[in-house]
Design a protein around this motif. Sequence first.
Motif, PDB file in Angstrom:
ATOM      1  N   LEU A  15       0.815  -1.206   0.000  1.00 54.65           N
ATOM      2  CA  LEU A  15       0.000   0.000   0.000  1.00 54.65           C
ATOM      3  C   LEU A  15       0.843   1.248   0.000  1.00 54.65           C
ATOM      4  CD1 LEU A  15      -0.278   1.604   3.014  1.00 54.65           C
ATOM      5  CD2 LEU A  15      -1.388  -0.528   3.559  1.00 54.65           C
ATOM      6  N   VAL A  16       0.242   2.303  -0.506  1.00 52.45           N
ATOM      7  CA  VAL A  16       0.814   3.645  -0.469  1.00 52.45           C
ATOM      8  C   VAL A  16      -0.310   4.592  -0.071  1.00 52.45           C
ATOM      9  CG1 VAL A  16       1.744   5.544  -1.866  1.00 52.45           C
ATOM     10  CG2 VAL A  16       2.612   3.233  -2.190  1.00 52.45           C
ATOM     11  N   LYS A  17      -0.029   5.450   0.882  1.00 50.66           N
ATOM     12  CA  LYS A  17      -1.006   6.454   1.309  1.00 50.66           C
ATOM     13  C   LYS A  17      -1.149   7.490   0.198  1.00 50.66           C
ATOM     14  CE  LYS A  17      -1.463  10.043   4.768  1.00 50.66           C
ATOM     15  NZ  LYS A  17      -0.838  10.629   5.953  1.00 50.66           N
ATOM     16  N   LEU A  18      -2.400   7.821  -0.135  1.00 53.40           N
ATOM     17  CA  LEU A  18      -2.672   8.786  -1.191  1.00 53.40           C
ATOM     18  C   LEU A  18      -3.113  10.143  -0.658  1.00 53.40           C
ATOM     19  CD1 LEU A  18      -4.660   6.560  -3.704  1.00 53.40           C
ATOM     20  CD2 LEU A  18      -2.295   7.350  -3.923  1.00 53.40           C
ATOM     21  N   HIS A  19      -3.994  10.127   0.336  1.00 57.94           N
ATOM     22  CA  HIS A  19      -4.617  11.379   0.758  1.00 57.94           C
ATOM     23  C   HIS A  19      -5.230  11.201   2.145  1.00 57.94           C
ATOM     24  CE1 HIS A  19      -6.881  15.101   0.414  1.00 57.94           C
ATOM     25  NE2 HIS A  19      -7.984  14.456   0.699  1.00 57.94           N
ATOM     26  N   THR A  20      -5.232  12.260   2.924  1.00 53.48           N
ATOM     27  CA  THR A  20      -5.910  12.284   4.212  1.00 53.48           C
ATOM     28  C   THR A  20      -6.971  13.373   4.149  1.00 53.48           C
ATOM     29  OG1 THR A  20      -3.889  11.588   5.325  1.00 53.48           O
ATOM     30  CG2 THR A  20      -5.593  12.582   6.702  1.00 53.48           C
ATOM     31  N   ASP A  21      -8.153  13.084   4.678  1.00 54.08           N
ATOM     32  CA  ASP A  21      -9.268  14.022   4.559  1.00 54.08           C
ATOM     33  C   ASP A  21     -10.021  14.139   5.877  1.00 54.08           C
ATOM     34  OD1 ASP A  21     -10.993  15.786   3.313  1.00 54.08           O
ATOM     35  OD2 ASP A  21     -11.960  14.286   2.058  1.00 54.08           O
ATOM     36  N   GLU A  22     -10.524  15.320   6.142  1.00 51.07           N
ATOM     37  CA  GLU A  22     -11.317  15.597   7.336  1.00 51.07           C
ATOM     38  C   GLU A  22     -12.745  15.079   7.152  1.00 51.07           C
ATOM     39  OE1 GLU A  22     -12.990  19.595   9.627  1.00 51.07           O
ATOM     40  OE2 GLU A  22     -12.110  19.766   7.634  1.00 51.07           O
ATOM     41  N   VAL A  23     -13.323  14.527   8.216  1.00 50.78           N
ATOM     42  CA  VAL A  23     -14.715  14.077   8.192  1.00 50.78           C
ATOM     43  C   VAL A  23     -15.620  15.267   8.510  1.00 50.78           C
ATOM     44  CG1 VAL A  23     -16.427  12.571   9.292  1.00 50.78           C
ATOM     45  CG2 VAL A  23     -14.124  11.709   8.818  1.00 50.78           C
ATOM     46  N   VAL A  24     -16.594  15.499   7.627  1.00 53.31           N
ATOM     47  CA  VAL A  24     -17.567  16.587   7.775  1.00 53.31           C
ATOM     48  C   VAL A  24     -18.953  16.048   7.453  1.00 53.31           C
ATOM     49  CG1 VAL A  24     -15.897  18.411   7.193  1.00 53.31           C
ATOM     50  CG2 VAL A  24     -17.275  17.350   5.376  1.00 53.31           C
ATOM     51  N   CYS A  25     -19.944  16.905   7.562  1.00 57.18           N
ATOM     52  CA  CYS A  25     -21.319  16.545   7.196  1.00 57.18           C
ATOM     53  C   CYS A  25     -21.760  17.400   6.019  1.00 57.18           C
ATOM     54  CB  CYS A  25     -22.269  16.769   8.365  1.00 57.18           C
ATOM     55  SG  CYS A  25     -21.912  15.745   9.803  1.00 57.18           S
ATOM     56  N   LEU A  26     -22.480  16.781   5.103  1.00 61.76           N
ATOM     57  CA  LEU A  26     -23.102  17.487   3.996  1.00 61.76           C
ATOM     58  C   LEU A  26     -24.597  17.481   4.250  1.00 61.76           C
ATOM     59  CD1 LEU A  26     -22.382  18.802   1.195  1.00 61.76           C
ATOM     60  CD2 LEU A  26     -23.145  16.637   0.182  1.00 61.76           C
ATOM     61  N   VAL A  27     -25.207  18.659   4.214  1.00 56.14           N
ATOM     62  CA  VAL A  27     -26.643  18.800   4.460  1.00 56.14           C
ATOM     63  C   VAL A  27     -27.241  19.740   3.416  1.00 56.14           C
ATOM     64  CG1 VAL A  27     -26.448  18.403   6.962  1.00 56.14           C
ATOM     65  CG2 VAL A  27     -26.361  20.741   6.069  1.00 56.14           C
ATOM     66  N   ALA A  28     -28.549  19.661   3.253  1.00 58.83           N
ATOM     67  CA  ALA A  28     -29.253  20.585   2.373  1.00 58.83           C
ATOM     68  C   ALA A  28     -29.197  21.990   2.961  1.00 58.83           C
ATOM     69  CB  ALA A  28     -30.709  20.142   2.203  1.00 58.83           C
ATOM     70  N   GLU A  29     -29.222  22.992   2.087  1.00 57.91           N
ATOM     71  CA  GLU A  29     -29.238  24.370   2.577  1.00 57.91           C
ATOM     72  C   GLU A  29     -30.439  24.629   3.478  1.00 57.91           C
ATOM     73  OE1 GLU A  29     -28.994  26.927  -0.849  1.00 57.91           O
ATOM     74  OE2 GLU A  29     -26.805  26.773  -0.891  1.00 57.91           O
ATOM     75  N   ALA A  30     -31.526  23.881   3.279  1.00 61.46           N
ATOM     76  CA  ALA A  30     -32.738  24.064   4.081  1.00 61.46           C
ATOM     77  C   ALA A  30     -32.722  23.252   5.380  1.00 61.46           C
ATOM     78  CB  ALA A  30     -33.972  23.670   3.255  1.00 61.46           C
ATOM     79  N   HIS A  31     -31.674  22.498   5.617  1.00 61.91           N
ATOM     80  CA  HIS A  31     -31.607  21.660   6.828  1.00 61.91           C
ATOM     81  C   HIS A  31     -31.520  22.559   8.070  1.00 61.91           C
ATOM     82  CE1 HIS A  31     -30.441  18.543   9.634  1.00 61.91           C
ATOM     83  NE2 HIS A  31     -30.662  17.641   8.686  1.00 61.91           N
ATOM     84  N   PRO A  32     -32.233  22.212   9.140  1.00 62.76           N
ATOM     85  CA  PRO A  32     -32.199  23.030  10.370  1.00 62.76           C
ATOM     86  C   PRO A  32     -30.798  23.238  10.943  1.00 62.76           C
ATOM     87  CG  PRO A  32     -33.957  21.407  10.500  1.00 62.76           C
ATOM     88  CD  PRO A  32     -33.177  21.102   9.251  1.00 62.76           C
ATOM     89  N   VAL A  33     -29.874  22.316  10.726  1.00 65.49           N
ATOM     90  CA  VAL A  33     -28.530  22.458  11.280  1.00 65.49           C
ATOM     91  C   VAL A  33     -27.821  23.691  10.716  1.00 65.49           C
ATOM     92  CG1 VAL A  33     -27.361  20.984   9.585  1.00 65.49           C
ATOM     93  CG2 VAL A  33     -26.415  21.233  11.851  1.00 65.49           C
ATOM     94  N   VAL A  34     -28.191  24.106   9.528  1.00 68.53           N
ATOM     95  CA  VAL A  34     -27.554  25.269   8.914  1.00 68.53           C
ATOM     96  C   VAL A  34     -27.781  26.517   9.764  1.00 68.53           C
ATOM     97  CG1 VAL A  34     -27.580  26.766   6.863  1.00 68.53           C
ATOM     98  CG2 VAL A  34     -27.649  24.280   6.595  1.00 68.53           C
ATOM     99  N   ARG A  35     -28.888  26.575  10.461  1.00 75.10           N
ATOM    100  CA  ARG A  35     -29.209  27.742  11.286  1.00 75.10           C
ATOM    101  C   ARG A  35     -28.775  27.576  12.750  1.00 75.10           C
ATOM    102  NH1 ARG A  35     -33.124  26.527   7.973  1.00 75.10           N
ATOM    103  NH2 ARG A  35     -34.469  25.520   9.493  1.00 75.10           N
ATOM    104  N   MET A  36     -28.254  26.423  13.098  1.00 72.43           N
ATOM    105  CA  MET A  36     -27.847  26.167  14.488  1.00 72.43           C
ATOM    106  C   MET A  36     -26.461  26.730  14.778  1.00 72.43           C
ATOM    107  SD  MET A  36     -28.888  22.254  15.265  1.00 72.43           S
ATOM    108  CE  MET A  36     -30.535  21.662  15.014  1.00 72.43           C
TER     109      MET A  36
END
Length: 174
Positions: A15-36
Amino acid sequence: LVIGNWPEPPGELHLVKLHTDEVVCLVAEAHPVVRMGPRQWNAERYLECEHVAPTPLISITPGVIDERLRMLGMRRNVVVRSAHFGLIPLMVAQSLVVLTTGRLFCSRFVGTLPVRIVRCPVSFPPLVYYQLWHDLTHTATSGRWLRQQVRDAAIEFSKQAMPRRRSVTGKKEA
């Protein structure tokens, strides 16, 4: 050649490491979390949300997100499972489901779909992507060439990683 992000890649493969990425959430613009605010968008609310989970067609084992939650004694409310990872952002844009995955994947859809990236209120280790291959192809010229092409593409992909964006709280996100 396989590209994957297993927390513990199979030991019998190169194996060879290619990339490291941060874990995030994707939500709709209308999702209540957007306003929290950051205090309101907490682990409890995250777990109560309806989630979509990418699931391979042939696997019944939990993915890295659900496995990590299990290790923390948590369980999210998965209401949709999909083997078609590329269709999930459209599902997110048209509903109130939450996708938890890497920032780089999510950033491709911000600006083209009505979605937002928000921080994940549960702590996850970074997603580490590898390319893996069997010993039978380790010394093959064509295999070495292909692995180098994938490695170069991953480096270029990482360089073009999304610019800093403002989070739902107004602070710059990395």
